[in-house]
Every structure is written in C-alpha cells, then in structure tokens.
Design a protein around this motif. Structure first.
Motif, short mmCIF file in Angstrom:
data_model
loop_
_atom_site.label_atom_id
_atom_site.label_comp_id
_atom_site.label_asym_id
_atom_site.label_seq_id
_atom_site.Cartn_x
_atom_site.Cartn_y
_atom_site.Cartn_z
N TRP A 98 0.84 -1.21 0.00
CA TRP A 98 0.00 0.00 0.00
C TRP A 98 0.87 1.26 0.00
O TRP A 98 0.48 2.28 -0.57
CB TRP A 98 -0.97 -0.02 1.19
CG TRP A 98 -0.33 0.19 2.54
CD1 TRP A 98 0.16 -0.76 3.36
CD2 TRP A 98 -0.10 1.44 3.19
NE1 TRP A 98 0.69 -0.20 4.50
CE2 TRP A 98 0.53 1.15 4.43
CE3 TRP A 98 -0.38 2.77 2.88
CZ2 TRP A 98 0.91 2.15 5.33
CZ3 TRP A 98 -0.01 3.76 3.78
CH2 TRP A 98 0.62 3.45 5.00
N VAL A 99 2.08 1.17 0.60
CA VAL A 99 2.95 2.36 0.63
C VAL A 99 3.46 2.64 -0.79
O VAL A 99 3.45 3.79 -1.25
CB VAL A 99 4.14 2.14 1.60
CG1 VAL A 99 5.06 3.35 1.60
CG2 VAL A 99 3.64 1.85 3.01
N ARG A 100 3.85 1.56 -1.48
CA ARG A 100 4.34 1.76 -2.86
C ARG A 100 3.21 2.27 -3.75
O ARG A 100 3.40 3.15 -4.59
CB ARG A 100 4.93 0.45 -3.41
CG ARG A 100 6.20 0.02 -2.68
CD ARG A 100 6.91 -1.16 -3.36
NE ARG A 100 6.14 -2.40 -3.31
CZ ARG A 100 6.06 -3.19 -2.23
NH1 ARG A 100 6.69 -2.86 -1.11
NH2 ARG A 100 5.35 -4.30 -2.25
N ASP A 101 1.99 1.72 -3.57
CA ASP A 101 0.85 2.19 -4.37
C ASP A 101 0.57 3.66 -4.11
O ASP A 101 0.33 4.45 -5.03
CB ASP A 101 -0.41 1.37 -4.03
CG ASP A 101 -0.31 -0.06 -4.52
OD1 ASP A 101 0.60 -0.35 -5.35
OD2 ASP A 101 -1.10 -0.92 -4.07
N ALA B 158 2.65 5.95 -2.97
CA ALA B 158 3.73 6.80 -3.50
C ALA B 158 3.58 6.95 -5.01
O ALA B 158 3.75 8.06 -5.55
CB ALA B 158 5.10 6.19 -3.15
N ALA B 159 3.20 5.85 -5.70
CA ALA B 159 3.05 5.93 -7.15
C ALA B 159 1.84 6.81 -7.51
O ALA B 159 1.90 7.63 -8.44
CB ALA B 159 2.87 4.52 -7.74
N ALA B 160 0.74 6.68 -6.74
CA ALA B 160 -0.45 7.50 -7.01
C ALA B 160 -0.12 8.98 -6.79
O ALA B 160 -0.52 9.85 -7.58
CB ALA B 160 -1.61 7.07 -6.09
N TYR B 161 0.65 9.26 -5.73
CA TYR B 161 1.02 10.65 -5.44
C TYR B 161 1.90 11.20 -6.57
O TYR B 161 1.69 12.32 -7.04
CB TYR B 161 1.76 10.74 -4.10
CG TYR B 161 2.23 12.14 -3.80
CD1 TYR B 161 1.34 13.10 -3.32
CD2 TYR B 161 3.56 12.51 -4.04
CE1 TYR B 161 1.77 14.40 -3.08
CE2 TYR B 161 3.99 13.80 -3.80
CZ TYR B 161 3.09 14.74 -3.32
OH TYR B 161 3.50 16.03 -3.09
#
Ligand code: FAQ
Length: 332
Positions: free
Chosen positions: A310-313, A315-318
C-alpha cells in the motif's frame, strides 16, 4: 568518453560492441585507476558483475536488519534501545544507497527485490544465524560490523564511481556500529560473572561465521580474479580475512574475552595471527539455504514486502497526481 554524465543509462545498457573483458579504452581507464561512471561504455560482464555484487550487498543490509530488530523491544535501557534503533535505521539507509547505486547500472529496484524474494539473488550468510541474547548485539556490532568495515573500506576505491562513493558514508556509519558493539561487550565483560559468560558465549557463536563473511578461500572464489582485474575488488577474500583476524585478536584481549579457536597463534615470522582451519562446508550450506534461520529470514522479508504494497501504491499515485498537476500547471 569516460566521465560522460549525459544521456541515459539505457543508451549504454544495450551497447554490446565491447568484448567481454572491455576494449582498450576501458582497460586503460581501469589500469590508470580511473572511475567508470553510469553512462560510460563498459563491458556487459563488468556491468553484470557489479549488479550482482551491489545487489547482494544491498540485500544483506536489508535482511541484516532482522537479527538486531529482534532485540529492539528488549534492549536493557532506553539509551541502548535508541542506539540500536538508530543502527538498524542506518542499515536500511545503506540498503537504499546501494539499491540506488545498482539502479545507475540500468536495473530496476523492483527487479532486484523480486530476485531476492524468489531466491535467485544471495545475501550475506552471516544474517542466517539467530540472536539469542542481548550480548549478540555486542558481538554483531564488534565482529560483523568489524568484518564489514575491513571488507568495505577498499570498496571506497572501487572502479565504479557510484558504488565507491556510496561506500564512503556507509563505512563511516559502520565504524560507529563497530564501536557501539565493542562497548556493549566491554560493559558485559566487566560486569557480573553471568554477564561476562553471556558476552563470551556470544563471541563463541559469532566468531567463525564472521570469518566466513569474507567468502570462500581464494582458490574456490570464482569471481575474485576478474573482479580484482577490473578494480571492483582491491584485495582477495583471504587477504581481507587475515586483516580482520590481525585487527580483532588484540581487541578480544582488550575485552578480556577469548576467541573459540585453540589453534589461534601468533606467527613471528610473518607477523600474522594464524587461525585453525575454517569449516567452509558450513558457509556453503548456509549459502545454499540450509543455515539455522534462512527460511525465517526470507519469510519475514517477503511478508514485509507484501505488507508494504500500500505504501508503494500510495507513493506511485502521489507521483502520478503530481505529474499531471505539473503538466496542467496546477501545482502550488
Ligand atoms: N554469504 O567468488 P566469490 C554487512 C557467494 S553487509 C553469501 O568469492 P565475490 C553490514 C558470492 O556471492 C555484508 N554468499 O564472490 C551489516 C558468489 O556467488 P555468486 C555484505 C557469499 O563476489 C552489518 C559465490 O559465493 N557485504 O555486513 C558469501 O568475489 C551488521 C562465490 O564467491 C557485502 O556484500 C557470503 N558470506 O566475493 C548489516 C560486501 N561469500 O554471486 C547489518 C560486498 C561469497 O557468483 C548488520 N561484497 N558468497 O552467485 C563483496 O565484497 C563480495 O561480494 C564478497 C564475495 C567478498 C562477499
């Protein structure tokens, strides 16, 4: 051509016009002790060997957080806890610098992590041993970080610039780690008889695995010869192991602890401490996945990676949101 920082790594990644060992310009640069930079042409085998070593090194730092992480909640004082947390955070930072250094060679971090998680990449054998008592925090700092420093200081002069530069800061932090480990053991060794015995037991368990960190003996080290010719390694596995032994024996004497080797003796003619025979079958077994904690370390690492999705998702969404806002000029 060398030292050219323009263009992208990919432009060179697909470049196959060089013989395996490097063309004359490349070899002349290495022989002149120059530094190869990411966008310079380099032999594919040089690039592949660096990716192999730097990724293995990065994985070791990340997996290496586990044995000590085990003791953060049980450190004997607030001060000890704060120091141990800082050390484990440093190790995460080392992993990140090293993954970033590997990425300058045109590989993606997710690809490297995938190789670790599927067992196609190695990490240091030393992190497959359990941490049974608080004294193990001292033994890891003193012996494991001590071995890491001896191995890594020469890498500050590695022919590949980003790896060499990453090692400068890492080595400074490892020196602090080594001193804090020595200080833990010094306190225990000079404490109650039970504390002294705990320190001795930790040293007894970590001594031989620390010697194995330097890798197989030179005559069984397939990568050494070429890595030394290319200036990736500056000294052989056995040379560095000997340097570590010579440095560590007087420190053990200062600690009032013994090393678990009845054959350890000073050789007047060479000026070196000689150890008994190292059981390298243990090293090969641990590398093959059969050490005491290999399965637990990998299961924990894979679990942490999955829980971090969820952290990688996010960061990618941001990053996507920021990119589209920048494109439309909507960013404040
Ligand atoms: N464990 O031909 P060589 C740390 C493999 S960081 C597992 O001699 P090379 C900080 C080797 O990869 C510790 N595998 O290989 C810390 C090769 O397999 P491959 C990590 C090992 O590369 C402290 C095969 O055996 N440090 O401690 C080991 O020339 C406290 C044949 O070996 C680094 O990575 C081993 N011990 O020399 C963190 C330093 N030894 O790849 C937390 C950079 C060998 O062909 C807490 N690396 N192997 O499939 C190096 O200096 C070198 O890579 C060596 C190995 C010296 C490790």
């Amino acid at each position: 051509m060398y030292g050219d920082h323009s263009g992208t790594p990919e432009q060179v990644w697909s470049h196959d016009a060089y013989a395996d060992d490097g063309d004359a310009d490349f070899l002349a640069l290495i022989q002149a002790d120059g530094r190869v930079e990411p966008r310079d042409a380099m032999p594919n085998a040089y690039r592949a060997s660096l990716v192999r070593q730097i990724a293995q090194h990065a994985h070791s730092e990340i997996i290496g957080m586990q044995p000590e992480g085990n003791w953060i909640s049980r450190a004997p004082s607030l001060k000890r806890k704060a120091i141990l947390m800082a050390k484990v955070q440093d190790e995460a930072g080392h992993g990140l610098y090293l993954y970033a250094a590997a990425e300058t060679l045109g590989v993606d971090r997710s690809e490297l992590l995938d190789k670790l998680h599927t067992g196609r990449h190695k990490y240091s054998s030393i992190f497959n041993y359990p941490t049974l008592t608080w004294a193990d925090m001292g033994a890891i700092g003193w012996l494991v970080d001590g071995a890491a420093i001896v191995n890594q200081v020469p890498i500050t002069r590695c022919s590949y610039g980003p790896y060499a530069r990453a090692m400068v800061r890492i080595c400074k932090e490892e020196s602090f780690h080594q001193r804090q480990g020595f200080e833990i053991l010094h306190t225990l060794s000079n404490g109650s008889p039970a504390q002294h015995a705990m320190a001795q037991d930790a040293v007894d368990r970590w001594w031989w695995p620390s010697l194995m960190m330097f890798g197989p003996p030179d005559d069984a080290s397939p990568n050494s010869e070429r890595s030394m010719r290319w200036g990736i390694k500056r000294f052989s596995n056995d040379e560095l192991r000997q340097r570590f032994v010579d440095m560590t024996v007087p420190q053990a004497q200062a600690l009032g602890l013994t090393l678990p080797d009845p054959e350890l003796a000073y050789d007047d003619t060479t000026g070196h401490w000689r150890t008994g025979a190292i059981d390298f079958t243990e090293l090969f077994e641990v590398i093959a996945g059969n050490g005491p904690c290999n399965a637990a370390r990998m299961a924990h690492r894979r679990g942490a990676h999955e829980r971090g999705q969820w952290v990688r998702d996010a960061a990618a969404a941001y990053a996507d949101k920021h990119r589209s806002a920048t494109a439309t000029g909507a960013v404040a």
